[in-house]
Design a protein around this motif. Structure first.
Motif: not given
Length: 649
Positions: A482-502
Motif C-alpha cells: 500500500l503506497d503512501v499516496m493511495t493510503a492518504a487517499l483512502l484515509a480521507v474518502l467518505p463512506s463509498p456508495r453507488g457504482r465506482a470506477l477504480d
C-alpha cells in the motif's frame, strides 16, 4: 586499476572528485578501483579528503558500499571538528543527496551538529544553503536520519537572512525549502526571502520558495506578496514549468487570505491557469521527442555506417526471418524490419488508443524467433520481466536488441542482459550520450519455458486492518504494498456508495478497499496495462467489470459512475508524462452521475488546480494532495487527445 592501488588517501579522494567533476559516470573499472582504495585508506583521510570523496559519490549518484561508507563515516566523525565551514556543509549536503543513514557506532551525527554549531558564524551563503537543504532532507527521511535542535535552526536561518543578497537563486530556494521542512519560524524564513532579490528567481526556484512559504503557513500578507507576484509575472509570460505551477498553486491555497486580496489572488490564479496548458504541452511533447530520438538512434545504428557490428543486414537471415517487437509504440521500427523481409509479431503490454494490450507474448506455433527488439520499459524490474519472457522465444544464435534514452536509464540496460541465456551485451551510445542501443546474442544455453504464472508473486497486503493475499508481477506499481499516496487517499474518502470506477487500477488496491468498506457496492476496474489487469482480476474477484483501456477509450460510452477514484500516474519511468492525468480531468467528470464525485491523489507539485477550476482540495500535507471534482461542475480541464481526435473525424 593498478595505478589506483598506488594512490594515497588524498590521491584517491581527488581522483574520485575529478572523475565526478568530469561527469564520466560509472562506466569502466576506475570508479570501483578508486572506491576500493578509499575504503582501505579512509582511516588516514584528512578533512578535505572526506569532503571531496563524499561530494564525488553524491555527484555521481552512487551510494558507496557499506564498508566504504562505514569507514568514511567513522573518519568524518573523528575529523569533523577540524573541518572548514565549506567542508562541513559539503558533508551534510552529500549525506542528504545520497539519503545515507548514519552508522549507529560512528557518532557522526553528534560530531557534525557540534562542529556546525561552533562554526555557525563563519558560513558563507552557499554553505548555509547546503546546510539548511541537507538538514531538511535528512529530517524528512523515514525515519529521520538526523535532527537539529531549535537553537541551531534559528542560528542558521538568522545567518541566511544576513547573507540573503549573496544567495544564488537556487541557493535561496534551497535555504528556504530546508527551513520549511525543519519547521522554522515562518516570519524569520519570510524575512530571508524579503532580504533577497526576488526578481532574480527563475521558474523552478520561485515555485520552491512559494511552496515553502505555504508549507510554513505564513500569516504576514506583506511578506508573502513579493514571491507570489514574481510567480505571477513568470506565469503570464508562460515561463513556469508544470512543477512550479503546482507548487505556486499549493501556496495560494495554503496561504488563503495571506496570499492577498480577492482581486490579487484572482489575478495570480488567472496567470497560473493561462500558463498551465502550455506547460503540459511542453511535457507531453518532450516525452514524444524522447521516444522519437530513441527510435531514430536505433535505426541509424542498424544502418551500420557508424556501428558496423550493429548493422541489421548482418543479423537477419536472408529468408524466414521472424522478429518479435516488444512495447514499440510507433511504425518506423516495424517498417524497417519489414523492408528487410522480416515477419514481425508484436507484444504490447499497454493499450494504445483502441489497440488492446496483451499480458504475455504467445510462442510461435513452429520454431522460435530469429530476433527480438525491445523498447526499454519504465523500470528495471519490468525490463528483467520482459527479457525473461522473450528469452525462451528466441532461437539459439538469434539477436536481441534493446533501445532507449539515457533519461530513461538506457545507459545501464546492458547489465540486465544476463548470461548464460545471453552472450555478453555490447552497448553503443549516441555521441551526445542521449540515447543507447544494446545488442546481445541468444546463447546455446537452454532457457526454460516461461509463462505468465511463472513470474507472479504473492504477497500479503494489509488493507483496512485486514490481511489480503495479493498477486503482483515484477515492475507493477508499489510492488504489492500500500503506497503512501493511495493510503492518504483512502484515509480521507467518505463512506463509498453507488457504482465506482477504480481508474488506473494497477493491481486493484483502491477497488479492494472500496469493497471492504461496502461489500455490496458495484466496482469496475480500468487500466491500460494488460498484465496489471490480470493481477487485479485475481485480487478483486468481487468486482463487476474489468476494462483493458487506454484512458476511457474502451469504456462503454454510456457507462457513468457515482465515484471515480484514482491515483493516476504522472511519470512513465523516470520521465514526466501527464497524458493520463489530462484525460482523467477532461473526461472523468463527464462520466459521473448527477451528484457524483471524482476523487484523485497527486503529488502537490502536480498542477491539478491550475488545469481545472473545478478541483477542490480535500486534504494536503504539502507533499501530497487529495482532490475532489463534482459532477455538476466539469470546469475547464484541458481537452483530452481522444476528444480532439473525435472532433477532427
Amino acid at each position: 586499476e593498478s595505478g589506483c592501488r598506488g594512490l594515497d588517501a588524498c590521491g584517491a579522494a581527488i581522483g574520485l572528485w575529478a572523475w565526478a567533476r568530469a561527469r564520466r559516470g560509472l562506466q569502466g573499472i576506475i570508479p570501483a578501483a578508486l572506491q576500493a582504495r578509499l575504503a582501505e585508506l579512509a582511516p588516514g583521510c584528512k578533512p578535505q579528503d572526506v569532503a571531496n570523496a563524499l561530494w564525488a559519490f553524491a555527484k555521481l549518484h552512487w551510494e558507496p558500499q557499506s564498508g566504504t561508507w562505514n569507514a568514511l563515516a567513522t573518519r568524518a566523525a573523528e575529523v569533523a571538528g577540524d573541518m572548514k565551514p565549506q567542508e562541513l556543509s559539503i558533508v551534510v549536503w552529500a549525506l542528504a543527496s545520497l539519503g545515507l543513514r548514519i552508522p549507529d557506532d560512528s557518532q557522526l551525527g553528534t560530531a557534525l551538529l557540534r562542529a556546525v554549531s561552533q562554526s555557525s558564524g563563519y558560513f558563507e551563503a552557499q554553505s548555509v544553503a547546503n546546510l539548511l537543504w541537507g538538514f531538511g532532507r535528512l529530517a524528512i527521511m523515514e525515519p529521520p536520519a538526523l535532527l537539529i535542535d531549535a537553537s541551531l535552526l534559528s542560528t542558521l536561518v538568522r545567518r541566511a537572512s544576513q547573507l540573503a543578497t549573496d544567495f544564488t537563486p537556487q541557493g535561496l530556494a534551497n535555504a528556504v525549502w530546508g527551513s520549511a521542512q525543519l519547521r522554522a519560524e515562518p516570519t524569520k524564513v519570510a524575512q530571508v526571502v524579503a532580504n533577497a532579490d526576488i526578481s532574480l528567481l527563475a521558474a523552478e526556484d520561485v515555485g520552491v520558495v512559494c511552496w515553502s512559504l505555504g508549507r510554513l503557513g505564513l500569516s504576514d500578507e506583506d511578506l508573502a506578496q513579493a514571491p507570489l507576484q514574481r510567480a505571477a509575472e513568470l506565469a503570464w509570460s508562460r515561463e513556469l514549468d508544470w512543477q512550479a505551477l503546482g507548487r505556486v498553486d499549493y501556496a495560494v491555497r495554503a496561504l488563503g487570505s495571506t496570499a492577498g486580496s480577492g482581486k490579487a489572488v484572482s489575478r495570480i490564479r488567472s496567470a497560473l491557469h493561462r500558463n498551465a496548458r502550455s506547460a503540459i504541452e511542453v511535457v507531453n511533447a518532450a516525452r514524444g521527442e524522447l521516444n522519437d530520438g530513441a527510435v531514430a538512434f536505433l535505426l541509424s545504428a542498424w544502418a551500420g555506417k557508424k556501428f558496423p557490428d550493429l548493422a541489421l543486414r548482418g543479423d537477419l537471415p536472408a529468408e524466414a526471418t521472424r522478429v518479435l517487437l516488444v512495447d514499440d509504440t510507433g511504425v518506423a521500427v516495424c517498417q524497417t524490419l519489414r523492408e528487410h523481409r522480416a515477419k514481425v509479431s508484436r507484444w504490447r503490454r499497454f493499450c494504445q488508443g483502441l489497440r488492446e494490450g496483451v499480458a504475455w507474448p504467445s510462442p510461435r506455433r513452429s520454431g522460435g524467433y530469429s530476433a527480438a527488439v525491445v523498447r526499454l520499459p519504465a523500470t528495471k524490474a519490468a525490463l528483467e520481466l520482459a527479457l525473461r519472457a522473450v528469452a525462451p522465444l528466441v532461437e539459439a544464435g538469434g539477436t536481441v536488441w534493446l533501445y532507449g534514452a539515457r533519461a530513461e536509464g538506457a545507459h545501464t540496460m546492458a547489465a540486465a542482459i544476463k548470461s548464460p541465456i545471453f552472450d555478453t551485451a555490447s552497448l553503443v551510445v549516441e555521441h551526445q550520450g542521449a540515447f543507447s542501443v544494446a545488442k546481445a546474442r541468444r546463447s546455446a544455453a537452454e532457457a526454460p519455458a516461461c509463462e505468465m504464472q511463472d513470474c507472479e508473486e504473492w504477497k500479503e497486503l494489509e488493507l483496512d486492518g485486514q490481511q489480503l493475499q495479493w498477486r503482483v508481477f515484477p515492475g507493477l506499481f508499489a510492488g504489492g504494498a500500500l503506497d503512501v499516496m493511495t493510503a492518504a487517499l483512502l484515509a480521507v474518502l467518505p463512506s463509498p456508495r453507488g457504482r465506482a470506477l477504480d481508474f488506473c487500477c494497477g493491481s486493484g488496491t483502491i477497488a479492494a478497499a472500496l469493497l471492504l468498506r461496502a461489500p455490496g457496492m458495484r466496482v469496475d476496474l480500468l487500466d491500460a496495462d494488460a498484465l496489471a489487469l490480470e493481477a487485479a482480476r485475481s485480487n478483486v474477484p468481487a468486482a463487476r467489470s474489468f476494462y483493458l483501456s487506454d484512458g476511457f477509450a474502451s469504456l462503454p460510452e454510456q457507462r457513468c459512475y457515482d465515484w471515480i477514484v484514482s491515483n493516476p500516474p504522472v511519470h512513465l519511468g523516470l520521465q514526466p508524462d501527464l497524458t493520463v492525468l489530462c484525460e482523467l480531468l477532461a473526461t472523468g467528470p463527464q462520466r459521473l452521475r448527477p451528484g457524483g464525485f471524482l476523487w484523485l491523489v497527486t503529488q502537490t507539485y502536480v498542477p491539478v488546480g491550475c488545469l481545472t477550476t473545478a478541483a477542490s482540495t480535500v486534504w494536503t500535507d504539502g507533499r501530497f494532495t487529495v482532490w475532489r471534482i463534482a459532477a455538476k461542475d466539469t470546469g475547464d480541464a484541458p481537452e483530452s487527445e481522444g476528444a480532439r481526435a473525435k472532433k477532427k473525424k
